[in-house]
Design an enzyme around this catalytic site. Structure first.
Site, mmCIF file in Angstrom:
data_model
loop_
_atom_site.group_PDB
_atom_site.id
_atom_site.type_symbol
_atom_site.label_atom_id
_atom_site.label_comp_id
_atom_site.label_asym_id
_atom_site.label_seq_id
_atom_site.Cartn_x
_atom_site.Cartn_y
_atom_site.Cartn_z
ATOM 1 N N LYS A 63 5.986 -8.637 -5.131
ATOM 2 C CA LYS A 63 5.372 -7.966 -4.883
ATOM 3 C C LYS A 63 6.332 -6.690 -5.108
ATOM 4 C CE LYS A 63 2.035 -9.180 -1.920
ATOM 5 N NZ LYS A 63 0.710 -9.252 -2.728
HETATM 6 C C1 PLP Z 1 4.575 -14.933 -1.215
HETATM 7 C C2 PLP Z 1 3.428 -14.637 -1.829
HETATM 8 N N1 PLP Z 1 2.141 -15.391 -3.061
HETATM 9 C C3 PLP Z 1 1.288 -15.254 -2.945
HETATM 10 C C4 PLP Z 1 0.283 -14.676 -2.156
HETATM 11 C C5 PLP Z 1 -1.227 -13.893 -2.425
HETATM 12 O O1 PLP Z 1 -0.626 -13.027 -3.554
HETATM 13 P P1 PLP Z 1 -2.443 -12.336 -4.152
HETATM 14 O O2 PLP Z 1 -2.725 -11.600 -2.811
HETATM 15 O O3 PLP Z 1 -2.451 -11.344 -4.959
HETATM 16 O O4 PLP Z 1 -3.300 -13.216 -3.828
HETATM 17 C C6 PLP Z 1 1.346 -13.328 -1.181
HETATM 18 C C7 PLP Z 1 -0.164 -11.883 -0.818
HETATM 19 O O5 PLP Z 1 -0.473 -11.633 -1.547
HETATM 20 C C8 PLP Z 1 2.509 -13.123 -1.445
HETATM 21 O O6 PLP Z 1 3.305 -12.413 -0.510
HETATM 22 N N1 LIG Z 2 0.269 -10.984 0.267
HETATM 23 C C1 LIG Z 2 0.074 -9.876 1.097
HETATM 24 C C2 LIG Z 2 -1.215 -9.131 1.464
HETATM 25 C C3 LIG Z 2 -1.451 -7.732 1.108
HETATM 26 O O1 LIG Z 2 -1.622 -7.838 0.079
HETATM 27 P P1 LIG Z 2 -1.847 -6.948 -1.009
HETATM 28 O O2 LIG Z 2 -0.874 -7.256 -2.525
HETATM 29 O O3 LIG Z 2 -2.656 -6.160 -1.148
HETATM 30 O O4 LIG Z 2 -0.880 -6.532 -0.626
HETATM 31 C C4 LIG Z 2 1.732 -9.433 1.899
HETATM 32 O O5 LIG Z 2 2.660 -10.578 1.895
HETATM 33 O O6 LIG Z 2 1.238 -8.607 2.288
#
Ligand code: PLP
Ligand SMILES: N[C@@H](CCOP(=O)(O)O)C(=O)O
Length: 491
Positions: free
Chosen positions: A129
């Site tokens: 993120k």
């Molecule tokens: C460590 C981790 N892996 C994978 C994901 C999944 O990614 P996305 O929500 O973009 O599909 C998340 C949360 O979004 C995450 O925090």
């Molecule tokens: N896995 C995410 C969930 C939110 O996902 P986002 O990419 O829409 O912000 C988290 O860790 O908060």
């Protein structure tokens, strides 16, 4: 560059703001849809050649300027240069070069089948993120300073978006963060990372529910246009287009680092929940990046795997959403999936409105083409490179163990889901890049179960769980949430 909403009507299109800076601070489009470029910019072979030698910040600038056409080039260059530094992304593994920002290393090889790990989690909060959120913090500050304005971020997290946003927005003038998280469902490290922040502009709200309850409340507040305007509400979740576009960059970086010529292809496996990360991969592919497959890896919460195997999208209720050891992927209603569906149904906003109305009323839709289904577009999914797989707790433990035995690397639980599924899809002659979405330190409980020892901890996080924590616990009630926000914004 003009932007459109996935649910546009003639009336809402006339009202929609449609440049990058107009949509930067908001989340959902006013009609409840998600913003996408009116058309994807294409990248030429000559551009790809020229980008091979660029540092990450230079590449980010080249890609973002195709989307943020209303930000002056010099400003965008300065913003990307300030964001993508070895100092910000300082938690690289020993042996990796922090200046690479998203270093690649070979994980395993079986003849011509190669798995490569792309580390996206070297930023301040040890999850992917940070790749977009650090840029967002700088973009927000830049945009707000121009108009001497303020912003109240209302977001939802299953563990990583929350801390990435709070670390990126700490101390930023004119910005407050209200972050919802599912009470007692994040790892001890994730919880401590967020709740140990005592900055006056950070508000942590633990919700008695699952991530989807939190995300539903963010959408409900975003859809109350007068509340949104009065309280200057913005979002940092991947419903915000800027989040997604910043994530497009590392797909280009991964491709360029894994190949020597544009005739070569690579595939990506992406641990998925809210579909934001892999949606960025889809956009990179639509721009012309030579991607063979985009593999969606889920945990036991397998809504997306079910769709990519069958064409049926069937969201689960909160009570049917499992609390797993890859908790950040405990998501049963993937926001960004709507962006892909928009492309899949030929960019027809009327179809998208009808399909997502059916999600609200009947819990899903069916594009399999079977008698009585809602369409037959599933037949086109493979043409977009998509396939999927699922991983369970037992798979995660086995994968963490055997990756460590083979390569000496300790991977986190989400990345382990990715590796497990990547092995099922890797093709000879096409490197399979697995995105490392978090560092193992964030999920130590499971690392101890798998390896019988603690995960390494980057410095600065040694005793984080013992720090005093500040948060409030609330029920998933939109009105109470609005009252809480109103009481703290003073607007
Ligand atoms: C460590 C981790 N892996 C994978 C994901 C999944 O990614 P996305 O929500 O973009 O599909 C998340 C949360 O979004 C995450 O925090
Ligand atoms: N896995 C995410 C969930 C939110 O996902 P986002 O990419 O829409 O912000 C988290 O860790 O908060």
């Amino acid at each position: 560059m003009q932007y459109v909403s996935t649910r546009a009507t003639a009336e809402s299109s006339a009202r929609n703001p449609n440049h990058f800076s107009d949509i930067l601070l908001g989340g959902l489009a006013p009609d409840g849809g998600l913003f996408l470029p009116a058309e994807y910019p294409r990248v030429t072979g000559a551009e790809l050649d020229a980008w091979r030698t660029l540092p990450y910040a230079g590449l980010a600038y080249e890609i973002l300027r195709k989307f943020a056409t209303d930000i002056p080039d010099a400003d965008l260059k300065a913003l990307t240069a300030k964001t993508y530094t070895a100092d910000v992304y300082r938690n690289a593994r020993a042996g990796d070069n922090p200046a690479d920002i998203t270093p690649l290393r070979e994980l395993e090889r079986d003849g011509d089948k190669v798995l490569v790990l792309q580390s996206l989690s070297n930023g301040p909060t040890l999850a992917f993120k940070d790749m977009a959120m650090q840029l967002l913090g700088n973009l927000f500050e830049y945009a707000l300073a121009k108009n001497d304005d303020e912003l109240n971020i209302f977001g939802a997290t299953s563990g990583d978006t929350g801390s990435a946003a709070e670390y990126a927005m700490r101390g930023k003038r004119g910005i407050r963060v209200f972050m919802l998280s599912p009470h007692k469902k994040m790892s001890a490290f994730q919880t401590a990372q967020m709740f140990s922040l005592h900055d006056p502009n950070i508000f942590n709200i633990a919700v008695e529910g699952v991530f989807d309850d939190c995300q539903d409340m963010v959408k409900a507040v975003s859809n109350d246009l007068s509340f949104k305007a009065r309280h200057k509400i913005g979002t940092v979740n991947s419903i915000n287009w800027a989040r997604v576009v910043a994530q497009v960059v590392y797909y280009f970086r991964g491709y360029l680092a894994a190949t020597t010529s544009n005739d070569q292809k690579v595939s990506f496996t992406v641990p998925s929940g809210n579909f934001g990360n892999i949606c960025a991969g889809h956009i990179a592919r639509m721009m012309g990046l030579p991607i063979d497959q985009l593999i969606v890896a889920t945990n036991e919460n397998d809504v997306l795997d079910e769709f990519f195997r069958t064409g049926r999208y069937r969201v689960r209720k909160s009570a049917e959403t499992f609390h797993t050891t890859s908790p950040s992927m405990d998501i049963s209603k993937a926001s960004n999936f709507e962006r892909f569906v928009y492309d899949l149904v030929g960019r027809d906003p009327e179809r998208v409105r009808a399909l997502f109305r059916k999600v609200d009323t009947e819990g899903g839709f069916d594009l399999s083409g079977a008698p009585g289904s809602d369409g037959d577009e599933f037949a086109k999914v493979a043409g977009y490179g998509f396939a999927s797989g699922k991983s369970t707790h037992a798979d995660r433990i086995a994968t963490i163990r055997n990756v460590f035995e083979k390569s000496g690397l300790t991977i986190d639980t989400h990345t382990a889901d990715g590796v497990k599924v990547a092995r099922e899809h890797v093709r000879a002659g096409v490197p399979m890049i697995v995105l490392e979405t978090a560092l193992a330190a964030k999920f130590n409980e499971t690392i101890v179960e798998a390896l019988g020892r603690n995960a390494d901890r980057p410095s600065g996080f040694e005793d984080i769980e013992s720090l005093p924590q500040k948060y409030v616990v609330m029920k998933p009630n939109v009105d109470e949430m609005k009252t809480f926000i109103a009481a703290h914004t003073g607007l």
